[in-house]
Enzyme design. Structure first.
Site, PDB file in Angstrom:
ATOM      1  N   ARG A  46       0.858  -1.190   0.000  1.00 51.20           N
ATOM      2  CA  ARG A  46       0.000   0.000   0.000  1.00 51.20           C
ATOM      3  C   ARG A  46       0.890   1.234   0.000  1.00 51.20           C
ATOM      4  O   ARG A  46       2.095   1.151   0.172  1.00 51.20           O
ATOM      5  CB  ARG A  46      -1.037  -0.009   1.132  1.00 51.20           C
ATOM      6  CG  ARG A  46      -0.699  -0.662   2.419  1.00 51.20           C
ATOM      7  CD  ARG A  46       0.329   0.051   3.249  1.00 51.20           C
ATOM      8  NE  ARG A  46       0.038   1.460   3.391  1.00 51.20           N
ATOM      9  CZ  ARG A  46       0.949   2.376   3.630  1.00 51.20           C
ATOM     10  NH1 ARG A  46       2.226   2.054   3.753  1.00 51.20           N
ATOM     11  NH2 ARG A  46       0.627   3.641   3.752  1.00 51.20           N
ATOM     12  N   GLY A  47       0.213   2.391  -0.169  1.00 49.50           N
ATOM     13  CA  GLY A  47       0.971   3.635  -0.319  1.00 49.50           C
ATOM     14  C   GLY A  47       1.051   3.951  -1.806  1.00 49.50           C
ATOM     15  O   GLY A  47       1.329   3.053  -2.617  1.00 49.50           O
ATOM     16  N   ALA A  48       0.788   5.214  -2.157  1.00 50.45           N
ATOM     17  CA  ALA A  48       0.622   5.553  -3.574  1.00 50.45           C
ATOM     18  C   ALA A  48       1.807   5.142  -4.475  1.00 50.45           C
ATOM     19  O   ALA A  48       1.612   4.405  -5.457  1.00 50.45           O
ATOM     20  CB  ALA A  48       0.316   7.045  -3.696  1.00 50.45           C
ATOM     21  N   ARG A  83      -7.521   0.000  -6.499  1.00 49.19           N
ATOM     22  CA  ARG A  83      -7.499   1.144  -5.566  1.00 49.19           C
ATOM     23  C   ARG A  83      -7.662   2.406  -6.419  1.00 49.19           C
ATOM     24  O   ARG A  83      -6.778   2.753  -7.195  1.00 49.19           O
ATOM     25  CB  ARG A  83      -6.173   1.200  -4.789  1.00 49.19           C
ATOM     26  CG  ARG A  83      -5.892  -0.057  -4.022  1.00 49.19           C
ATOM     27  CD  ARG A  83      -5.744  -0.001  -2.536  1.00 49.19           C
ATOM     28  NE  ARG A  83      -6.221   1.025  -1.718  1.00 49.19           N
ATOM     29  CZ  ARG A  83      -5.517   1.541  -0.685  1.00 49.19           C
ATOM     30  NH1 ARG A  83      -4.295   1.121  -0.434  1.00 49.19           N
ATOM     31  NH2 ARG A  83      -6.045   2.472   0.094  1.00 49.19           N
ATOM     32  N   ASP A 246      -1.722  10.996  -2.152  1.00 48.80           N
ATOM     33  CA  ASP A 246      -2.118   9.926  -3.080  1.00 48.80           C
ATOM     34  C   ASP A 246      -2.453  10.473  -4.459  1.00 48.80           C
ATOM     35  O   ASP A 246      -2.377   9.764  -5.464  1.00 48.80           O
ATOM     36  CB  ASP A 246      -3.298   9.149  -2.516  1.00 48.80           C
ATOM     37  CG  ASP A 246      -2.867   8.368  -1.284  1.00 48.80           C
ATOM     38  OD1 ASP A 246      -2.787   8.976  -0.202  1.00 48.80           O
ATOM     39  OD2 ASP A 246      -2.548   7.179  -1.427  1.00 48.80           O
ATOM     40  N   ASN A 256      -5.037  12.709   0.525  1.00 47.96           N
ATOM     41  CA  ASN A 256      -4.183  11.847   1.343  1.00 47.96           C
ATOM     42  C   ASN A 256      -5.086  11.081   2.315  1.00 47.96           C
ATOM     43  O   ASN A 256      -6.317  11.264   2.325  1.00 47.96           O
ATOM     44  CB  ASN A 256      -3.141  12.687   2.092  1.00 47.96           C
ATOM     45  CG  ASN A 256      -2.024  11.831   2.679  1.00 47.96           C
ATOM     46  OD1 ASN A 256      -1.454  10.994   1.978  1.00 47.96           O
ATOM     47  ND2 ASN A 256      -1.710  12.013   3.949  1.00 47.96           N
ATOM     48  N   LYS A 257      -4.491  10.239   3.109  1.00 48.14           N
ATOM     49  CA  LYS A 257      -5.246   9.386   4.034  1.00 48.14           C
ATOM     50  C   LYS A 257      -6.285  10.167   4.846  1.00 48.14           C
ATOM     51  O   LYS A 257      -6.011  11.289   5.281  1.00 48.14           O
ATOM     52  CB  LYS A 257      -4.237   8.699   4.967  1.00 48.14           C
ATOM     53  CG  LYS A 257      -4.799   7.756   5.983  1.00 48.14           C
ATOM     54  CD  LYS A 257      -5.736   6.715   5.404  1.00 48.14           C
ATOM     55  CE  LYS A 257      -5.110   5.862   4.306  1.00 48.14           C
ATOM     56  NZ  LYS A 257      -6.121   5.156   3.496  1.00 48.14           N
TER      57      LYS A 257
HETATM   58  O1  MRU Z   1      -4.487   3.477   2.123  1.00 44.57           O
HETATM   59  P1  MRU Z   1      -2.993   3.589   2.025  1.00 44.57           P
HETATM   60  O2  MRU Z   1      -2.289   3.087   3.229  1.00 44.57           O
HETATM   61  O3  MRU Z   1      -2.473   3.052   0.736  1.00 44.57           O
HETATM   62  O4  MRU Z   1      -2.797   5.171   1.981  1.00 44.57           O
HETATM   63  C1  MRU Z   1      -1.552   5.755   1.864  1.00 44.57           C
HETATM   64  C2  MRU Z   1      -1.590   7.155   2.260  1.00 44.57           C
HETATM   65  O5  MRU Z   1      -2.586   7.831   2.177  1.00 44.57           O
HETATM   66  C3  MRU Z   1      -0.348   7.722   2.771  1.00 44.57           C
HETATM   67  O6  MRU Z   1      -0.625   8.618   3.792  1.00 44.57           O
HETATM   68  C4  MRU Z   1       0.503   8.434   1.839  1.00 44.57           C
HETATM   69  O7  MRU Z   1       0.736   9.713   2.154  1.00 44.57           O
HETATM   70  C5  MRU Z   1       0.421   8.341   0.405  1.00 44.57           C
HETATM   71  S1  MRU Z   1       1.670   7.269  -0.035  1.00 44.57           S
HETATM   72  C6  MRU Z   1       3.215   7.985   0.225  1.00 44.57           C
END
Ligand code: MRU
Length: 355
Positions: A46-48, A83, A246, A256-257
């Site tokens: 996970r993570g963009a 995703r 993201d 972002n999250k």
């Molecule tokens: O749902 P995830 O864990 O894939 O989300 C990731 C995020 O939102 C992170 O906070 C992040 O900033 C983006 S990836 C570097």
């Protein structure tokens, strides 16, 4: 400890199973694009930026089975649908499909369509090129993160207390991290800096992943629950905020999250600079503003359960958006691999010239 969330073994992809951290440091071997799609959906990876790299390998693995462009396009759409918010996944998958099209066109001209041997050779060539390309995307992301770290560390005041939300670390990228890349680089120059990590409900990436990365690296880290950050800001205990992204729209709005927007509002109220750190592959020039970013809706059990145990009465209603959008007006700067820009400068073609 070097964290490599995604590795190519020569025939398969080895992923750190992020769903098991911090309890177990284990790996999952991915042999097919279907397995890769499931790994992305289930957040093993996970993570963009990390899911961008994973998607690129997904297309390469698919080329083992077919190099029919129509089929590959279908598989690409399937991988992208796992995703919907992080644009890096779309960016990397499209890059791979376009590459496959180009090679097919080049190698197929003048080819005898009856010759199975020649067709097999083309399939082999496409697979090889797509694997090489995926490795390039991986190494490129690692370099971008290190540059983000260098640029970002230049704006961190001596001995700063930095708040971050979710995990934008080595685990969320090809390694090193975006927001945590900034923190890593700053700490290398100034061991007096300290980090506050928001827990990040519902999936607890802050507690399970960010705190794990930072503690392993010896970077002083205080874990707080998401609702506490305003309290610590008011007490003057936070000097700046750095988070990942993201997807960043052309006007500088950043997804972002979930919870990030609330952190940005609290930071604004306390006059604390709020920075977003992301590679340019996270910028989506097709999206004019953050309102157009698709927000992933995730399973209700992420909210109703912790570690498999229900924390609420069964009949309660739940909404679980995975992300929110922080408007450009709340962002002091966007830290990229080419420098730090005001959100209003993001659309400038100079910044994106070598995306
Ligand atoms: O749902 P995830 O864990 O894939 O989300 C990731 C995020 O939102 C992170 O906070 C992040 O900033 C983006 S990836 C570097």
């Amino acid at each position: 400890m070097t964290i490599n969330p995604i590795e190519w073994t020569g025939k398969s992809v080895k992923l750190i199973d992020q769903t098991k951290l911090p309890y177990e440091y284990t790996f999952v071997e991915i042999n097919t694009y279907q397995e890769m799609a499931t790994a992305i959906k289930d957040m093993i990876v996970r993570g963009a930026p990390a899911i961008g790299v994973a998607g690129a390998f997904g297309v390469a693995l698919a080329a083992k089975e077919t190099t029919e462009i129509k089929e590959l396009e279908k598989i690409g759409e399937y991988l992208k649908s796992t995703r919907p918010t992080a644009v890096n996944l779309m960016w990397a998958v499209d890059k791979q499909i376009n590459h496959a099209k180009k090679i097919k066109q080049e190698r197929h001209s003048g080819l005898d369509p009856e010759s199975h041997e020649m067709l097999n050779q083309v399939q082999h060539d496409i697979y090889d090129v797509l694997v090489r390309n995926a490795l390039e995307i991986l190494n490129d992301d690692l370099n971008r993160c290190k540059k983000i770290g260098e640029h970002g560390s230049s704006i961190i005041p001596g001995g700063a207390n930095i708040l971050t939300h979710c995990n934008a670390g080595a685990l969320a990228t090809a390694g090193y991290g975006t927001a945590l890349g900034v923190i890593r680089s700053a700490f290398a120059k100034d061991p007096k800096i300290k980090v506050f990590a928001n827990e990040t409900r519902p999936r607890q990436q802050g507690a399970r992943l960010t705190a794990w990365e930072l503690v392993n690296e010896g970077i002083p880290t205080t874990l707080i629950t998401d609702g506490m950050c305003g309290y610590f800001m008011k007490k003057g205990m936070i000097d700046l905020v750095v988070v990942g992204a993201d997807r960043i729209a052309a006007n500088g709005d950043a997804a972002n999250k979930i919870g990030t927007y609330t952190v940005a509002l609290a930071a604004k109220a306390h006059d604390i600079p709020f920075y977003v750190a992301a590679p340019r592959s996270t910028i989506d020039m097709k999206i004019k503003s953050g309102d157009m970013i698709e927000i992933e809706e995730r399973d209700r059990t992420e909210v109703t359960h912790i570690n498999g145990k229900s924390i609420c009465p069964e009949g309660v209603n739940v909404i679980n958006p995975g992300f929110d959008v922080t408007p450009a007006g709340l962002i002091a700067g966007i830290i990229t691999e080419t420098g730090i820009y005001k959100p209003s400068e993001i659309a400038s073609s100079a910044i994106l010239s070598h995306k």
